[in-house]
Design an enzyme around this catalytic site. Structure first.
Site, PDB file in Angstrom:
ATOM      1  N   HIS A  51     -12.191   1.430 -26.400  1.00 57.84           N
ATOM      2  CA  HIS A  51     -11.429   2.612 -26.781  1.00 57.84           C
ATOM      3  C   HIS A  51     -10.111   2.602 -26.021  1.00 57.84           C
ATOM      4  O   HIS A  51      -9.955   3.270 -25.015  1.00 57.84           O
ATOM      5  CB  HIS A  51     -12.239   3.868 -26.454  1.00 57.84           C
ATOM      6  CG  HIS A  51     -11.575   5.136 -26.896  1.00 57.84           C
ATOM      7  ND1 HIS A  51     -11.075   5.317 -28.156  1.00 57.84           N
ATOM      8  CD2 HIS A  51     -11.339   6.293 -26.235  1.00 57.84           C
ATOM      9  CE1 HIS A  51     -10.566   6.534 -28.250  1.00 57.84           C
ATOM     10  NE2 HIS A  51     -10.706   7.137 -27.091  1.00 57.84           N
ATOM     11  N   ARG A 110      -9.461   8.334 -37.550  1.00 52.99           N
ATOM     12  CA  ARG A 110      -7.980   8.307 -37.561  1.00 52.99           C
ATOM     13  C   ARG A 110      -7.489   7.274 -38.567  1.00 52.99           C
ATOM     14  O   ARG A 110      -6.598   7.563 -39.375  1.00 52.99           O
ATOM     15  CB  ARG A 110      -7.458   7.951 -36.151  1.00 52.99           C
ATOM     16  CG  ARG A 110      -7.577   9.112 -35.194  1.00 52.99           C
ATOM     17  CD  ARG A 110      -6.989   8.801 -33.820  1.00 52.99           C
ATOM     18  NE  ARG A 110      -7.015  10.006 -33.009  1.00 52.99           N
ATOM     19  CZ  ARG A 110      -7.286  10.029 -31.705  1.00 52.99           C
ATOM     20  NH1 ARG A 110      -7.546   8.914 -31.045  1.00 52.99           N
ATOM     21  NH2 ARG A 110      -7.284  11.173 -31.049  1.00 52.99           N
ATOM     22  N   ARG A 146      -5.562   5.630 -20.700  1.00 52.97           N
ATOM     23  CA  ARG A 146      -6.905   6.134 -20.427  1.00 52.97           C
ATOM     24  C   ARG A 146      -7.447   5.539 -19.127  1.00 52.97           C
ATOM     25  O   ARG A 146      -8.168   6.198 -18.387  1.00 52.97           O
ATOM     26  CB  ARG A 146      -7.840   5.780 -21.583  1.00 52.97           C
ATOM     27  CG  ARG A 146      -7.491   6.465 -22.894  1.00 52.97           C
ATOM     28  CD  ARG A 146      -8.391   5.980 -24.013  1.00 52.97           C
ATOM     29  NE  ARG A 146      -8.094   6.611 -25.301  1.00 52.97           N
ATOM     30  CZ  ARG A 146      -7.231   6.139 -26.192  1.00 52.97           C
ATOM     31  NH1 ARG A 146      -6.542   5.039 -25.940  1.00 52.97           N
ATOM     32  NH2 ARG A 146      -7.042   6.763 -27.343  1.00 52.97           N
ATOM     33  N   ASP A 175     -11.762   6.660 -33.540  1.00 56.32           N
ATOM     34  CA  ASP A 175     -10.744   5.677 -33.923  1.00 56.32           C
ATOM     35  C   ASP A 175     -10.818   5.405 -35.428  1.00 56.32           C
ATOM     36  O   ASP A 175      -9.792   5.273 -36.104  1.00 56.32           O
ATOM     37  CB  ASP A 175     -10.942   4.385 -33.126  1.00 56.32           C
ATOM     38  CG  ASP A 175     -10.808   4.622 -31.619  1.00 56.32           C
ATOM     39  OD1 ASP A 175     -10.011   5.502 -31.235  1.00 56.32           O
ATOM     40  OD2 ASP A 175     -11.502   3.952 -30.835  1.00 56.32           O
TER      41      ASP A 175
HETATM   42  O1  TXD Z   1     -12.822   9.271 -27.797  1.00 54.04           O
HETATM   43  C1  TXD Z   1     -13.133   9.777 -26.743  1.00 54.04           C
HETATM   44  N1  TXD Z   1     -14.187   9.335 -26.081  1.00 54.04           N
HETATM   45  C2  TXD Z   1     -12.353  10.900 -26.191  1.00 54.04           C
HETATM   46  C3  TXD Z   1     -12.422  11.144 -24.773  1.00 54.04           C
HETATM   47  C4  TXD Z   1     -11.626  11.781 -27.016  1.00 54.04           C
HETATM   48  C5  TXD Z   1     -11.036  12.912 -26.497  1.00 54.04           C
HETATM   49  C6  TXD Z   1     -11.117  13.251 -25.085  1.00 54.04           C
HETATM   50  N2  TXD Z   1     -11.663  12.222 -24.267  1.00 54.04           N
HETATM   51  C7  TXD Z   1     -11.900  12.487 -22.854  1.00 54.04           C
HETATM   52  O2  TXD Z   1     -12.837  13.558 -22.715  1.00 54.04           O
HETATM   53  C8  TXD Z   1     -10.688  12.943 -22.069  1.00 54.04           C
HETATM   54  O3  TXD Z   1      -9.868  11.858 -21.726  1.00 54.04           O
HETATM   55  C9  TXD Z   1     -11.366  13.547 -20.853  1.00 54.04           C
HETATM   56  O4  TXD Z   1     -11.732  12.549 -19.933  1.00 54.04           O
HETATM   57  C10 TXD Z   1     -12.624  14.203 -21.444  1.00 54.04           C
HETATM   58  C11 TXD Z   1     -12.522  15.723 -21.644  1.00 54.04           C
HETATM   59  O5  TXD Z   1     -11.379  16.026 -22.388  1.00 54.04           O
HETATM   60  P1  TXD Z   1     -10.948  17.560 -22.623  1.00 54.04           P
HETATM   61  O6  TXD Z   1      -9.784  17.550 -23.507  1.00 54.04           O
HETATM   62  O7  TXD Z   1     -12.147  18.364 -22.970  1.00 54.04           O
HETATM   63  O8  TXD Z   1     -10.473  17.946 -21.133  1.00 54.04           O
HETATM   64  P2  TXD Z   1     -10.398  19.440 -20.497  1.00 54.04           P
HETATM   65  O9  TXD Z   1     -10.023  20.417 -21.536  1.00 54.04           O
HETATM   66  O10 TXD Z   1      -9.566  19.319 -19.268  1.00 54.04           O
HETATM   67  O11 TXD Z   1     -11.903  19.757 -20.077  1.00 54.04           O
HETATM   68  C12 TXD Z   1     -12.581  19.050 -19.092  1.00 54.04           C
HETATM   69  C13 TXD Z   1     -13.568  20.015 -18.468  1.00 54.04           C
HETATM   70  C14 TXD Z   1     -12.903  21.164 -17.680  1.00 54.04           C
HETATM   71  O12 TXD Z   1     -13.328  22.431 -18.182  1.00 54.04           O
HETATM   72  C15 TXD Z   1     -13.389  20.925 -16.242  1.00 54.04           C
HETATM   73  O13 TXD Z   1     -13.559  22.145 -15.512  1.00 54.04           O
HETATM   74  C16 TXD Z   1     -14.699  20.216 -16.496  1.00 54.04           C
HETATM   75  O14 TXD Z   1     -14.409  19.307 -17.549  1.00 54.04           O
HETATM   76  N3  TXD Z   1     -15.226  19.523 -15.326  1.00 54.04           N
HETATM   77  C17 TXD Z   1     -16.534  19.516 -15.012  1.00 54.04           C
HETATM   78  N4  TXD Z   1     -17.594  20.055 -15.630  1.00 54.04           N
HETATM   79  C18 TXD Z   1     -18.794  19.890 -15.067  1.00 54.04           C
HETATM   80  N5  TXD Z   1     -18.989  19.162 -13.922  1.00 54.04           N
HETATM   81  C19 TXD Z   1     -17.938  18.612 -13.276  1.00 54.04           C
HETATM   82  N6  TXD Z   1     -18.141  17.909 -12.154  1.00 54.04           N
HETATM   83  C20 TXD Z   1     -16.644  18.779 -13.838  1.00 54.04           C
HETATM   84  N7  TXD Z   1     -15.417  18.364 -13.458  1.00 54.04           N
HETATM   85  C21 TXD Z   1     -14.549  18.827 -14.374  1.00 54.04           C
END
Ligand code: TXD
Length: 308
Positions: A175, A151, A88, A148
């Site tokens: 995390h 799970r 991460r 966490d």
């Molecule tokens: O326990 C936790 N906190 C987590 C964290 C559990 C699961 C996922 N976790 C994290 O959430 C993961 O490591 C990522 O950093 C985020 C988002 O995960 P996701 O699976 O939703 O990733 P995606 O499907 O790639 O979606 C990210 C979206 C995508 O549509 C991009 O276009 C958008 O973010 N994005 C933005 N939106 C708005 N503004 C900006 N600047 C932007 N940049 C990218």
């Protein structure tokens, strides 16, 4: 008056989070992404599901922060997810470039909102959002501990073949793979886990929990988990909107609690209409304290790399 809840990032976690919030009728939902038009399509699809899904929440997707104005809660999921073999923490540089400007826009348009951070590396991104927003600490927190913990609970229920509802557990710390599942505070229908499982089995479940995120990334190959994470976010939003005051493990800003200062870290908090209403400090054994210390070191090493 219905609450206005904005979800930034309409990827895997963002879209399911928005859908769960709408389905539970926790408020009206705005789903924002930088990808042109995509969130508008997803929002419309969810809105059209209302009659058959029996929810009246208004949902809209957008590319413009104007539509998010005066939100009560803003969930930040924008950012890159992990791919196989990646930690991460390796997401730090890319996601600082995303979460920083996102937070600035949120503050401009919703100065009174609560910020619920989801983007990884979670504890560091929550810290960044706190510093950039200038919001009080009760209004900025992160989701990780519930994921966490769910799970850990799921693995125990699979092992014992009992209802997931019977299992109460707690995972503390950052995390990451140094998270600290506290088996001593884990019960099955109020009965200590040690009544059901030997130490070897408990250790194996703890280890699987620590690596639980990576296990899923390995299978998905192109991204990370999103069903359980989205449900965890929805539980937090519900506790705030309904002022349930649930005690949940979340990333909160510590100022001396657990001997930790100036850091976002996973601890049990009371989550209600006032956001983080209380941080609960529990007694830990020397061994647990030591594990928490190495988790703190791991989180601090990443936070120190952020140039604010
Ligand atoms: O326990 C936790 N906190 C987590 C964290 C559990 C699961 C996922 N976790 C994290 O959430 C993961 O490591 C990522 O950093 C985020 C988002 O995960 P996701 O699976 O939703 O990733 P995606 O499907 O790639 O979606 C990210 C979206 C995508 O549509 C991009 O276009 C958008 O973010 N994005 C933005 N939106 C708005 N503004 C900006 N600047 C932007 N940049 C990218």
């Amino acid at each position: 008056m219905r609450k206005k809840i904005t979800v930034i990032g309409a990827g895997h976690v963002g879209e399911i989070t928005a859908f769960k919030i709408a389905e539970k009728e926790l408020g009206d939902v705005v789903l924002l992404d930088v990808v042109e038009d995509m969130p508008i399509g997803k929002g419309l699809d969810m809105r059209e599901g209302g009659p058959v899904g029996q929810y009246d929440s208004a949902i809209m997707g957008t590319n413009s922060y104007e539509d998010t104005a005066n939100s009560d809660i803003v969930v930040i999921t924008a950012g890159k997810p992990r791919t196989p073999g990646m930690s991460r923490d390796e997401l730090l540089d890319a996601n600082v470039q995303i979460v920083k400007p996102v937070t600035e826009e949120v503050v401009k348009h919703s100065p009174n909102a609560m910020l619920l951070v989801v983007t990884n590396p979670l504890d560091a991104m929550a810290y960044l959002a706190y510093k950039v927003s200038g919001f009080p600490k009760n209004r900025v927190f992160g989701m990780a501990g519930i994921l966490d913990t769910t799970r850990f609970r799921a693995f125990i229920s699979m092992e014992l073949n009992v209802s997931v509802e019977n299992i109460q557990a707690l995972v503390l710390g950052g995390h990451g793979d140094t998270m600290v599942p506290i088996a001593r505070y884990t019960t099955v229908a109020g009965i200590p886990l040690t009544h059901f499982l030997g130490q070897d089995k408990i250790d194996a479940i703890v280890e699987r929990t620590r690596k639980g995120g990576g296990e899923i990334v390995k299978y998905l190959k192109t991204g990370s988990a999103y069903y359980a994470p989205s449900l965890a976010v929805a539980e937090m939003v519900e506790s705030i909107v309904k002022d349930k005051k649930k005690i949940l493990p979340c990333a909160a800003y510590l100022e001396g609690e657990y001997g930790i200062k100036d850091l976002y870290f996973g601890v049990p908090i009371k989550l209600g209409a006032g956001g983080v209403e209380e941080i609960i400090e529990i007694d830990l054994t020397d061994e647990e304290k030591e594990m928490l210390k190495s988790s703190e070191t791991a989180v601090r090493t990443v936070v120190d790399l952020i140039k604010l």
